[in-house]
Design an enzyme around this catalytic site. Structure first.
Site, PDB file in Angstrom:
ATOM      1  N   ARG A  58     162.600  29.322 -14.909  1.00 11.83           N
ATOM      2  CA  ARG A  58     161.180  28.200 -14.637  1.00 11.83           C
ATOM      3  C   ARG A  58     159.740  28.927 -14.616  1.00 11.83           C
ATOM      4  O   ARG A  58     159.292  28.653 -15.252  1.00 11.83           O
ATOM      5  CB  ARG A  58     161.372  27.165 -13.333  1.00 11.83           C
ATOM      6  CG  ARG A  58     161.782  25.935 -13.463  1.00 11.83           C
ATOM      7  CD  ARG A  58     162.623  25.720 -12.086  1.00 11.83           C
ATOM      8  NE  ARG A  58     163.398  26.906 -11.625  1.00 11.83           N
ATOM      9  CZ  ARG A  58     165.060  26.777 -12.120  1.00 11.83           C
ATOM     10  NH1 ARG A  58     165.313  25.845 -12.305  1.00 11.83           N
ATOM     11  NH2 ARG A  58     165.592  28.148 -11.714  1.00 11.83           N
ATOM     12  N   THR A  59     159.409  30.040 -14.196  1.00 12.49           N
ATOM     13  CA  THR A  59     158.500  30.434 -13.718  1.00 12.49           C
ATOM     14  C   THR A  59     157.994  31.167 -14.729  1.00 12.49           C
ATOM     15  O   THR A  59     157.388  31.335 -15.852  1.00 12.49           O
ATOM     16  CB  THR A  59     158.380  31.696 -12.609  1.00 12.49           C
ATOM     17  OG1 THR A  59     158.687  31.589 -11.401  1.00 12.49           O
ATOM     18  CG2 THR A  59     156.788  32.523 -12.637  1.00 12.49           C
ATOM     19  N   LYS A  86     166.644  52.845 -17.696  1.00  9.00           N
ATOM     20  CA  LYS A  86     166.864  54.862 -18.286  1.00  9.00           C
ATOM     21  C   LYS A  86     165.915  54.801 -17.118  1.00  9.00           C
ATOM     22  O   LYS A  86     165.650  56.407 -16.799  1.00  9.00           O
ATOM     23  CB  LYS A  86     165.411  54.797 -19.517  1.00  9.00           C
ATOM     24  CG  LYS A  86     166.865  53.965 -20.588  1.00  9.00           C
ATOM     25  CD  LYS A  86     165.967  54.750 -21.918  1.00  9.00           C
ATOM     26  CE  LYS A  86     166.398  53.579 -23.278  1.00  9.00           C
ATOM     27  NZ  LYS A  86     165.367  53.872 -23.548  1.00  9.00           N
ATOM     28  N   ARG A 108     156.824  39.500 -11.920  1.00 13.37           N
ATOM     29  CA  ARG A 108     158.620  39.103 -10.626  1.00 13.37           C
ATOM     30  C   ARG A 108     158.604  41.121 -10.161  1.00 13.37           C
ATOM     31  O   ARG A 108     159.331  40.623 -11.441  1.00 13.37           O
ATOM     32  CB  ARG A 108     159.199  38.208 -11.262  1.00 13.37           C
ATOM     33  CG  ARG A 108     159.964  38.183 -10.693  1.00 13.37           C
ATOM     34  CD  ARG A 108     161.036  36.600 -10.685  1.00 13.37           C
ATOM     35  NE  ARG A 108     159.999  35.741 -10.460  1.00 13.37           N
ATOM     36  CZ  ARG A 108     160.962  34.194 -10.058  1.00 13.37           C
ATOM     37  NH1 ARG A 108     162.038  34.441 -10.317  1.00 13.37           N
ATOM     38  NH2 ARG A 108     160.108  33.591 -10.033  1.00 13.37           N
ATOM     39  N   HIS A 136     155.139  33.972  -2.850  1.00 11.49           N
ATOM     40  CA  HIS A 136     155.262  33.012  -4.607  1.00 11.49           C
ATOM     41  C   HIS A 136     153.906  32.111  -4.695  1.00 11.49           C
ATOM     42  O   HIS A 136     154.577  30.950  -5.409  1.00 11.49           O
ATOM     43  CB  HIS A 136     156.355  32.468  -4.999  1.00 11.49           C
ATOM     44  CG  HIS A 136     157.100  32.213  -6.387  1.00 11.49           C
ATOM     45  ND1 HIS A 136     156.189  31.730  -7.620  1.00 11.49           N
ATOM     46  CD2 HIS A 136     158.295  31.648  -7.128  1.00 11.49           C
ATOM     47  CE1 HIS A 136     157.472  32.049  -8.490  1.00 11.49           C
ATOM     48  NE2 HIS A 136     158.168  31.637  -8.034  1.00 11.49           N
TER      49      HIS A 136
HETATM   50  N1   CP Z   1     161.172  28.267  -8.656  1.00 16.94           N
HETATM   51  C1   CP Z   1     161.272  29.644  -9.354  1.00 16.94           C
HETATM   52  O1   CP Z   1     160.362  29.969  -9.342  1.00 16.94           O
HETATM   53  O2   CP Z   1     162.379  29.281 -10.067  1.00 16.94           O
HETATM   54  P1   CP Z   1     162.975  30.265 -10.978  1.00 16.94           P
HETATM   55  O3   CP Z   1     163.158  31.594 -10.845  1.00 16.94           O
HETATM   56  O4   CP Z   1     163.881  30.024 -12.143  1.00 16.94           O
HETATM   57  O5   CP Z   1     161.427  31.257 -12.017  1.00 16.94           O
END
Ligand code: CP
Length: 308
Positions: A58-59, A86, A108, A136
């Site tokens: 999603r993100t 590496k 992330r 998040h």
């Molecule tokens: N909600 C969320 O962060 O989903 P993803 O890990 O798929 O990005």
């Protein structure tokens, strides 16, 4: 109000006006995604790098779509297919990306604080797309946007967050966001999934789902974060589901017009039964839709969109 921060690292440091600015800006972008030609020239000539050291559906996808709908050039880098394998360090990777002169970097990482490290070392704006079990922020913002759209307000609502609170960056960011915006938050989970001092964040904590979701306007279910657990912290998935799954029986304790949320990915039959995930109260796919608008708003604001 003008956006004045270089980076978006967490909800904890934002105030209510900043959160409202992001939500209002996101609402103004919703319509772009409903057009036949889903593109506006707002960020033409800008370059956005999505640097993902952890898996994401999603993100990562919604940041890419958000950039493309604003006409930015978006580049996705997965650590697993980069020179990270590496042995290149995070800072070396980031400094090399900085040398290519992008306008914004989304990151992330499994380490809490990784986006903060980059924010202090790079001249580009940094957006935290999830750092370990810390924050998040874009998930919490899209959750607020969804609640505001469905309920017309956030202040005064009762929100229950159920599941693996201790390992969930979604829970932390949502607790910061919801309490700042005037909601009452209760959390529930097994003792091993509740931080000992969680009440210090301004929430009520329960060891039973029934106690947390009583009269709730919003029920937010969380995935068990097996990738962040060092030991087995519950006897079996079956036992966890029996005690903490949202189902047709316990949802009756919430308000009849409650909405059901989940950040995804879901473990169907563990934290949520399929009839709750797919039923009429579920807004889980609305959350995903709103995620694109929230990320469009953040790309716009952090690249100086509302300065003029
Ligand atoms: N909600 C969320 O962060 O989903 P993803 O890990 O798929 O990005």
């Amino acid at each position: 109000m003008k956006w004045s921060r270089k980076d978006l690292l967490g909800i904890q440091e934002l105030d209510g006006d900043e959160i409202n600015l992001i939500l209002d800006t996101a609402e103004s972008f919703i319509e772009v995604s409903t057009r036949e030609i889903k593109k506006v020239p707002t960020l033409r000539g800008k370059t956005v790098i999505n640097l993902f050291y952890e898996a994401s559906t999603r993100t990562r996808t919604s940041f890419e779509i958000a950039g493309k709908r604003l006409s930015a050039d978006t580049i996705n880098i997965a650590a697993s297919t980069s020179s990270v394998v590496k042995g290149e360090t995070l800072i070396d990777t980031a400094k090399n990306l900085e040398a290519m002169n992008p306008d914004l970097i989304v990151i992330r990482h499994s380490a809490a604080g990784a986006p903060h490290l980059l924010a202090g070392r790079l001249r580009q704006p940094i957006i935290n797309a999830g750092d370990g079990a810390h924050e998040h922020p874009t998930q919490a913002l899209l959750d607020l946007m969804t609640i505001r759209a469905k309920k017309g307000r956030i202040e005064g609502l009762k929100v229950a967050i159920v599941g693996d609170i201790a390992h969930s960056r979604v829970a932390r960011s949502n607790i910061f966001a919801l309490t700042k915006m005037g909601a009452t938050v209760s959390v529930a989970g097994p003792a091993t999934m509740l931080p000992r001092d969680i009440e210090r964040l301004g929430v009520a904590a329960y060891s039973r789902i029934d106690a947390a979701i009583g009269d709730a306007d919003v029920v937010m279910m969380l995935r068990i974060q097996t990738e962040r657990e060092k030991h087995n912290i519950f006897p079996s998935l079956r036992e966890y589901a029996q005690r903490f799954s949202l189902n047709a029986r316990n949802i009756e304790l919430a308000r009849p017009d409650c909405i059901i949320m989940h950040p995804g990915p879901m473990n169907r039959g563990v934290e949520i039964s399929p009839d709750m995930a797919d039923g009429p109260r579920s807004v889980i796919l609305d959350q995903v839709t709103n995620g694109v608008a929230v990320r469009m708003a953040l790309l716009y604001l952090l690249t100086g969109g509302n300065e003029s």
